[in-house]
Design a protein around this motif. Structure first.
Motif, PDB file in Angstrom:
ATOM      1  N   ASP A   1      -6.489  45.839 -45.468  1.00 51.13           N
ATOM      2  CA  ASP A   1      -6.281  45.492 -43.978  1.00 51.13           C
ATOM      3  C   ASP A   1      -5.554  45.702 -43.339  1.00 51.13           C
ATOM      4  N   ASP A   2      -4.822  46.229 -44.187  1.00 48.87           N
ATOM      5  CA  ASP A   2      -3.182  46.877 -43.486  1.00 48.87           C
ATOM      6  C   ASP A   2      -2.683  47.761 -42.279  1.00 48.87           C
ATOM      7  N   LEU A   3      -4.022  48.851 -42.724  1.00 53.34           N
ATOM      8  CA  LEU A   3      -4.358  50.026 -41.426  1.00 53.34           C
ATOM      9  C   LEU A   3      -5.257  49.428 -40.096  1.00 53.34           C
ATOM     10  N   LEU A   4      -4.094  49.601 -39.158  1.00 49.05           N
ATOM     11  CA  LEU A   4      -4.558  48.473 -37.988  1.00 49.05           C
ATOM     12  C   LEU A   4      -5.086  49.444 -37.535  1.00 49.05           C
ATOM     13  N   ASN A   5      -4.231  50.455 -36.902  1.00 55.37           N
ATOM     14  CA  ASN A   5      -4.650  51.486 -35.916  1.00 55.37           C
ATOM     15  C   ASN A   5      -4.349  52.891 -36.513  1.00 55.37           C
ATOM     16  N   ILE A   6      -5.745  53.749 -35.963  1.00 57.47           N
ATOM     17  CA  ILE A   6      -6.354  54.759 -36.891  1.00 57.47           C
ATOM     18  C   ILE A   6      -6.610  55.689 -35.190  1.00 57.47           C
TER      19      ILE A   6
ATOM     20  N   TYR B   1      -4.737  61.618 -20.822  1.00 57.81           N
ATOM     21  CA  TYR B   1      -3.224  60.568 -19.240  1.00 57.81           C
ATOM     22  C   TYR B   1      -2.618  62.054 -19.667  1.00 57.81           C
ATOM     23  N   ASP B   2      -2.243  62.243 -21.417  1.00 58.68           N
ATOM     24  CA  ASP B   2      -1.002  63.002 -21.933  1.00 58.68           C
ATOM     25  C   ASP B   2       0.144  62.367 -21.944  1.00 58.68           C
ATOM     26  N   ASP B   3      -0.580  61.206 -21.723  1.00 62.71           N
ATOM     27  CA  ASP B   3       0.941  60.063 -21.806  1.00 62.71           C
ATOM     28  C   ASP B   3       1.001  58.916 -22.788  1.00 62.71           C
ATOM     29  N   ASN B   4       1.831  59.430 -23.569  1.00 60.86           N
ATOM     30  CA  ASN B   4       1.993  57.868 -24.847  1.00 60.86           C
ATOM     31  C   ASN B   4       1.470  56.577 -24.880  1.00 60.86           C
ATOM     32  N   LEU B   5       2.661  56.325 -23.521  1.00 56.95           N
ATOM     33  CA  LEU B   5       2.501  55.058 -22.880  1.00 56.95           C
ATOM     34  C   LEU B   5       1.945  53.783 -23.444  1.00 56.95           C
ATOM     35  N   ILE B   6       0.742  53.867 -22.452  1.00 55.71           N
ATOM     36  CA  ILE B   6      -0.841  53.029 -23.224  1.00 55.71           C
ATOM     37  C   ILE B   6      -1.285  53.185 -24.310  1.00 55.71           C
ATOM     38  N   LEU B   7      -1.045  54.036 -24.987  1.00 56.80           N
ATOM     39  CA  LEU B   7      -0.711  53.660 -26.562  1.00 56.80           C
ATOM     40  C   LEU B   7      -0.189  52.822 -27.418  1.00 56.80           C
ATOM     41  N   ASN B   8       1.073  53.302 -26.522  1.00 61.31           N
ATOM     42  CA  ASN B   8       2.323  52.159 -27.344  1.00 61.31           C
ATOM     43  C   ASN B   8       2.036  51.024 -27.163  1.00 61.31           C
ATOM     44  N   LYS B   9       1.070  50.799 -25.824  1.00 65.86           N
ATOM     45  CA  LYS B   9       1.225  49.524 -25.191  1.00 65.86           C
ATOM     46  C   LYS B   9       0.159  48.597 -25.832  1.00 65.86           C
ATOM     47  N   LEU B  10      -0.965  49.926 -26.180  1.00 69.90           N
ATOM     48  CA  LEU B  10      -2.412  49.676 -27.229  1.00 69.90           C
ATOM     49  C   LEU B  10      -1.783  48.690 -28.325  1.00 69.90           C
ATOM     50  N   ARG B  11      -0.919  49.665 -29.174  1.00 70.66           N
ATOM     51  CA  ARG B  11      -0.411  49.313 -30.529  1.00 70.66           C
ATOM     52  C   ARG B  11       0.365  47.927 -31.130  1.00 70.66           C
ATOM     53  N   GLU B  12       1.321  48.004 -29.836  1.00 69.49           N
ATOM     54  CA  GLU B  12       2.210  46.426 -29.456  1.00 69.49           C
ATOM     55  C   GLU B  12       1.344  45.431 -29.717  1.00 69.49           C
TER      56      GLU B  12
ATOM     57  N   ASN C   1      -1.781  45.013 -30.708  1.00 68.39           N
ATOM     58  CA  ASN C   1      -2.230  45.082 -32.161  1.00 68.39           C
ATOM     59  C   ASN C   1      -1.873  44.391 -33.033  1.00 68.39           C
ATOM     60  N   TYR C   2      -0.540  44.969 -33.223  1.00 67.71           N
ATOM     61  CA  TYR C   2       0.217  43.960 -33.613  1.00 67.71           C
ATOM     62  C   TYR C   2       0.287  43.133 -33.462  1.00 67.71           C
ATOM     63  N   THR C   3       0.496  42.625 -32.326  1.00 66.43           N
ATOM     64  CA  THR C   3       0.986  41.502 -31.916  1.00 66.43           C
ATOM     65  C   THR C   3       0.476  39.417 -32.384  1.00 66.43           C
TER      66      THR C   3
END
Length: 429
Positions: A48-53, A256-267, A269-271
């Motif tokens: 259950d603690d594996l959230l972003n794969i 897009y070679d840009d990590n910003l959207i990935l960071n937002k999705l990860r955030e 998911n965590y929230t």
């Protein structure tokens, strides 16, 4: 004469053969091909603690095929796919490496977020999320609009005719039938007007804002000057909660070679999972189908909870075998020599590209067989391979614009030939 007739008959018989083609969609993998991947994904869903794969691999390595096959074998899992393709000149230039900066424009970030939200709400049944502010546009039925128009008309008529004094005066001076006709006509006209208003509103969203007393209510979508994920965080969490999803797969997000959207999705998911951990026993897992180089060095292991690498199903080393297998299944293998296919295989490392080349060759061969017998099969395939690997250069050459690498090579060879002829002519004289 007989040879021509037999040739025409054989050509006619060949044209009447049933043509088959190759699909470019992800393929279903066998149990042997899924060996290792199945166990890894089972492990992901058990923890259950594996959230972003991250499911990583080069382009056309088979990432989509792996996840699609796993879904087919585990139908109890409930998930959706969100695929992002580029859509603006800014993003297109960034994808093609033409932009020098490393940040997406704010408008592009908003567009990406809006695309994600749109695909999310359109893949969830509206009945599951009745309280959301995001409404999927659907045309109201005629019965629904008729009922609403009738109700509004009835209320309006009731308010108008609530004072019966003038009705009594009219009734004493005129015929009751005339009065009934007037009332019926009034009711019908008002009913028709409200029906048309409701119909236009449902189709074209004519009324965007309503002002009731001092309060203004926006009943349409509006532009956003802040992040959609931030502005509608509660809405997104509500949708995810009611959707009962086990996972979401994000495809083509690495273009897009840009990590910003990935960071937002990860955030996000965590929230969500942090907020729902007390009420929801199983979290929602986010899968990202990305290329290996999108993160540098140790950033990958810090960002993702688990990384599943995909071994490419094909590269230059085994492309010849794949070509032989594919061409034999389509009955076109005998059109070429082994040496020719061996040379081509050095330039082909994408199974979908080979499938598309195969499809195009079948079409061109079928069409040209009736109008020209001058071409060679290997020449035709060579041109189709060139067209698929270098489509822009092929277009410049085909249109006769005097541009393109191949065009310059041909012109250079022509010039060398002319120079050679001139030199020989001078020497002989």
């Amino acid at each position: 004469m007989t040879d021509n007739q037999s040739g025409a008959q054989s050509s006619s018989q060949e044209s009447q053969k049933k043509l088959t083609f190759e699909k470019l969609t992800p393929t279903y993998l066998s149990d042997d091909e899924m060996q290792g991947y199945t166990q890894a994904l089972d492990f992901v869903f058990q923890e259950d603690d594996l959230l972003n794969i991250a499911i990583t691999g080069p382009y056309a390595s088979g990432k989509s095929s792996v996840i699609k096959t796993y879904e087919e074998n585990h139908k109890k899992l409930n998930g959706i796919h969100i695929s992002l393709s580029y859509f603006s000149p800014t993003l297109e230039s960034k994808i093609k490496g033409k932009k020098t900066d490393h940040e997406l424009a704010f408008e592009d970030e908003l567009m990406l977020e809006r695309k994600i939200i749109n695909q999310l709400i359109h893949q969830i049944e509206p009945d599951k999320i009745p309280a959301t502010e995001f409404k999927v546009k659907s045309e109201s039925t005629i019965l629904t609009k008729a009922i609403w128009a009738g109700a509004i008309t009835f209320i309006l008529s009731f308010l108008i005719f609530i004072d019966k004094t003038w009705l009594t005066n009219w009734q004493s001076e005129h015929n009751n039938i005339v009065l009934l006709l007037i009332v019926f006509s009034f009711f019908s006209i008002v009913y028709f007007i409200f029906y048309k208003i409701l119909d236009l509103q449902s189709r074209n969203n004519l009324i965007r804002k309503l002002k009731i007393f001092e309060n203004e209510i926006d009943i349409s979508s509006s532009e956003c000057d802040v992040s959609y994920f931030d502005k509608y965080l509660n809405e997104i969490i509500y949708i995810l909660d009611k959707s009962k999803l086990d996972y979401i797969v994000f495809e083509d997000i690495d273009r897009y070679d840009d990590n910003l959207i990935l960071n937002k999705l990860r955030e996000l998911n965590y929230t969500y999972n942090k907020k729902q951990s007390k009420n929801k026993p199983k979290p929602i897992k986010f899968f990202y189908l990305i290329k290996d180089e999108i993160f540098e060095s140790k950033e990958r292991t810090k960002f993702f909870d688990y990384i599943l690498p995909i071994v490419p199903v094909m590269d230059n080393s085994n492309s010849l075998g794949k070509m032989d297998e594919l061409f034999k299944s389509q009955n076109i293998y005998s059109d070429f020599t082994n040496t020719f296919l061996d040379i081509l295989s050095d330039y082909l490392d994408d199974i979908r590209l080979i499938k598309n080349i195969c499809n195009e060759y079948i079409i061109y061969k079928t069409k040209l067989a009736h109008s020209a017998g001058w071409f060679k099969n290997e020449n035709l395939l060579a041109i189709i391979v060139y067209k698929n690997i270098f489509p822009a250069d092929y277009a410049l050459t085909r249109l006769g614009l005097g541009q393109g690498v191949v065009h310059r090579i041909i012109e250079s060879l022509k010039q060398k030939k002319m120079n050679f002829i001139k030199v020989n002519f001078i020497n002989n004289n």
